[in-house]
Design an enzyme around this catalytic site. Structure first.
Site, PDB file in Angstrom:
ATOM      1  N   HIS A  30      60.752 -56.953  74.102  1.00  0.00           N
ATOM      2  CA  HIS A  30      60.233 -55.576  74.058  1.00  0.00           C
ATOM      3  C   HIS A  30      59.720 -55.321  72.646  1.00  0.00           C
ATOM      4  CE1 HIS A  30      60.176 -51.201  74.107  1.00  0.00           C
ATOM      5  NE2 HIS A  30      60.470 -51.196  75.395  1.00  0.00           N
ATOM      6  N   ARG A  81      55.595 -44.661  72.465  1.00  0.00           N
ATOM      7  CA  ARG A  81      54.191 -45.098  72.340  1.00  0.00           C
ATOM      8  C   ARG A  81      53.341 -44.460  73.435  1.00  0.00           C
ATOM      9  NH1 ARG A  81      54.407 -50.709  73.243  1.00  0.00           N
ATOM     10  NH2 ARG A  81      56.650 -50.531  73.538  1.00  0.00           N
TER      11      ARG A  81
HETATM   12  O1  MEZ Z   1      61.151 -50.792  81.982  1.00  0.00           O
HETATM   13  C1  MEZ Z   1      61.484 -50.834  80.799  1.00  0.00           C
HETATM   14  O2  MEZ Z   1      61.795 -51.882  80.242  1.00  0.00           O
HETATM   15  C2  MEZ Z   1      61.472 -49.588  80.007  1.00  0.00           C
HETATM   16  C3  MEZ Z   1      61.043 -48.387  80.703  1.00  0.00           C
HETATM   17  C4  MEZ Z   1      61.815 -49.632  78.722  1.00  0.00           C
HETATM   18  C5  MEZ Z   1      61.519 -48.591  77.742  1.00  0.00           C
HETATM   19  O3  MEZ Z   1      60.772 -48.882  76.813  1.00  0.00           O
HETATM   20  O4  MEZ Z   1      62.006 -47.470  77.853  1.00  0.00           O
END
Ligand code: MEZ
Length: 526
Positions: free
Chosen positions: A313, A333
């Site tokens: 992420h 974002r």
């Molecule tokens: O689905 C995800 O991983 C999610 C919504 C994560 C996030 O950034 O909040």
């Protein structure tokens, strides 16, 4: 330099950056960038799996070790069942609870077992929302196309078709159970836009979406009086000796005793693998996310798909140290938060797909445009105060209370100061191969949620995991329960274990670990 000194450049460059539009990267450029900087393409981190259903395929060393690790059980363990049920569900997160509830609704006798407490899972930590095509401007077809594009067209189209089509009915089910999704001033469901998506389709509960969904699912599991064993980790599956799954062996974590469960179907919903810390990455995952289901299913003969690809992420916290790896939701974002390097420059369209955004952040850091903390960690800025400038004072507190509180605990006010971020290991894109009912290639072994693979291709879109685990939790639970009605309990054997051990021996022996590992090394007492 003190981190506050570094932060000044973000404030100084804000007005200029607000005038900028950064287009999404053209396909050839994005492929090149991902290949050069995304951790999935670091060849030195990979090795072939030596034996088992995926022999010869490359995966990261940590996962190869997990799959080749030895079972904690002796092959001659006494297998008199302590519990006899129709459906055994392993995992107390979103997928496990959904599977248990739907199996119970079909009249099955269900046992739900979980390594930690009910609800301890990645689901509870999901912040940004659940994608469901519910608006007039949107459709399941559009949701399908966005997801295929995000997954580099490597998604299993059948699994995906089912997920996007069943999204609206899943949302309805959750609403009926009492999930408080955000609504607009007229009381209609409010949807937000997520990275890589062409339409707003995220149902949210501010940035507590997973927590709110789990609150309701947990209540429902308790209300329905589904039999529950907490602190009971599944460590091995059982078969009838001819390849059909017939139960599992658990370990009671209080007294370390093995507990044998006879079941007509087993549903693995053990979640992801972040706490294996692939390539030494920090993780946004909960402490139990150690890939247990992968290890058990693989030993039993289930095939894995796309087990070489993971989601990093883009925005994991770098500072303060206590939050290292914690998720900073993509929602920030989506609402306009910009990524800014150490020179005060934007360098990527913030809503491009996660693999591309992460690769771009890594590029900035590797090419000397990152920001280093006093402890030597590196990252780039996420300009959170920009949201207050664009949408008015109080925006962060109103829409991202979890995020505000997370940093406030360490004296950081994200409405005033940007946060330092770097990619964090967030999701296992691949997993156990399943069909549209959630069944693996091992008869009567079902898999739901992050443990399964195929649906997301090589890059999952934001908000698709919550939907995935609800849809496939339901399908696995329902199918397992319906099947169970028509069958008897099978024999209980560990017949696959001597086979697995013999194969391991032929290939130089098992990896030097016992799997599932259950907890990351740093949580274990010496
Ligand atoms: O689905 C995800 O991983 C999610 C919504 C994560 C996030 O950034 O909040």
């Amino acid at each position: 330099m003190d981190i506050h000194e570094f932060q000044k450049i973000v404030h100084q460059t804000r007005d200029f950056r607000r005038t900028q539009t950064i287009p999404k990267s053209p396909p050839a450029e994005r492929d090149m960038l991902i290949k050069k900087f995304h951790p999935d393409f670091r060849e030195s981190a990979y090795r072939p799996i030596r034996f088992g259903p995926n022999a010869g395929e490359l995966t990261v060393r940590e996962v190869a070790d997990l799959l080749e690790g030895d079972s904690p059980l002796p092959a001659d363990l006494e297998l008199d069942p302590h519990y006899t049920v129709d459906v055994l569900v392993v995992g107390g997160g979103g997928a496990g609870c959904a599977a248990a509830l739907h199996a119970h609704a079909q009249g099955a006798k269900v046992l739900l077992v979980t390594k930690l407490r009910l609800g301890d899972s990645n689901t509870v930590m999901a912040q940004g929302g659940m994608q469901v095509a519910i608006t007039k401007e949107d459709s399941p077809v559009q949701h399908f196309l966005d997801t295929m594009k995000g997954g580099h067209m490597k998604n299993d189209p059948q699994l995906l078709k089912v997920m996007v089509e069943e999204g609206p009915s899943i949302a309805k089910w959750l609403l009926e159970l009492g999930v408080l999704f955000d609504r607009d001033a007229d009381g209609n469901l409010h949807v937000k836009k997520g990275g890589g998506s062409s339409r707003p389709r995220l149902l949210t509960c501010s940035d507590y979406t997973g927590l709110e969904i789990m609150r309701v699912l947990k209540d429902e599991v308790l209300n329905q009086k589904i039999q529950l064993l907490e602190f009971s980790a599944a460590v091995e599956l059982l078969s009838d000796g001819a390849g059909t799954c017939t139960g599992a062996v658990l370990q009671d974590l209080d007294n370390k005793r093995f507990v044998v469960v006879s079941a007509k179907a087993v549903i693995l919903a053990t979640g992801g693998i972040g706490r294996v810390h692939i390539q030494n990455f920090p993780t946004s995952n909960h402490y139990g996310a150690t890939g247990d289901g992968l290890a058990m299913a693989y030993r039993m003969g289930a095939k894995l798909l796309q087990i070489d690809t993971f989601q990093y992420h883009p925005t994991g916290a770098v500072f303060p140290e206590q939050l290292f790896g914690a998720l900073v939701t993509e929602g920030i974002r989506s609402e306009g938060g910009q990524l800014v390097n150490g020179r005060g420059e934007r360098f990527v369209n913030e809503l491009d797909t996660r693999d591309l955004v992460s690769a771009s952040i890594i590029r900035e850091c590797e090419e000397g445009r990152g920001v280093r903390t006093a402890s030597g960690r590196i990252g780039v800025w996420l300009d959170t105060p920009l949201l207050e400038v664009e949408h008015g004072a109080g925006t962060l507190g109103k829409h991202f209370p979890a995020m505000v509180r997370q940093f406030e605990r360490y004296g950081i006010n994200i409405a005033n100061d940007p946060v330092l971020i770097y990619p964090t290991l967030h999701y296992q894109n691949g997993g156990v191969q399943i069909d549209v009912n959630g069944e693996s290639l091992v008869p009567q072994l079902f898999v739901a949620g992050e443990t399964s693979g195929g649906l997301h291709g090589r890059n999952r879109l934001m908000g698709n995991s919550l939907l995935d685990l609800m849809v496939y939790g339901k399908r696995a639970g329902t199918t397992a329960a319906v099947r169970a009605k028509a069958m008897n309990h099978g024999k209980l054997t560990l017949a696959h274990l001597p086979r697995f051990r013999e194969e391991a021996r032929k290939h130089g022996g098992p990896a030097n670990i016992t799997s599932p590992i259950l907890f990351p090394a740093y949580t274990k007492k010496e």
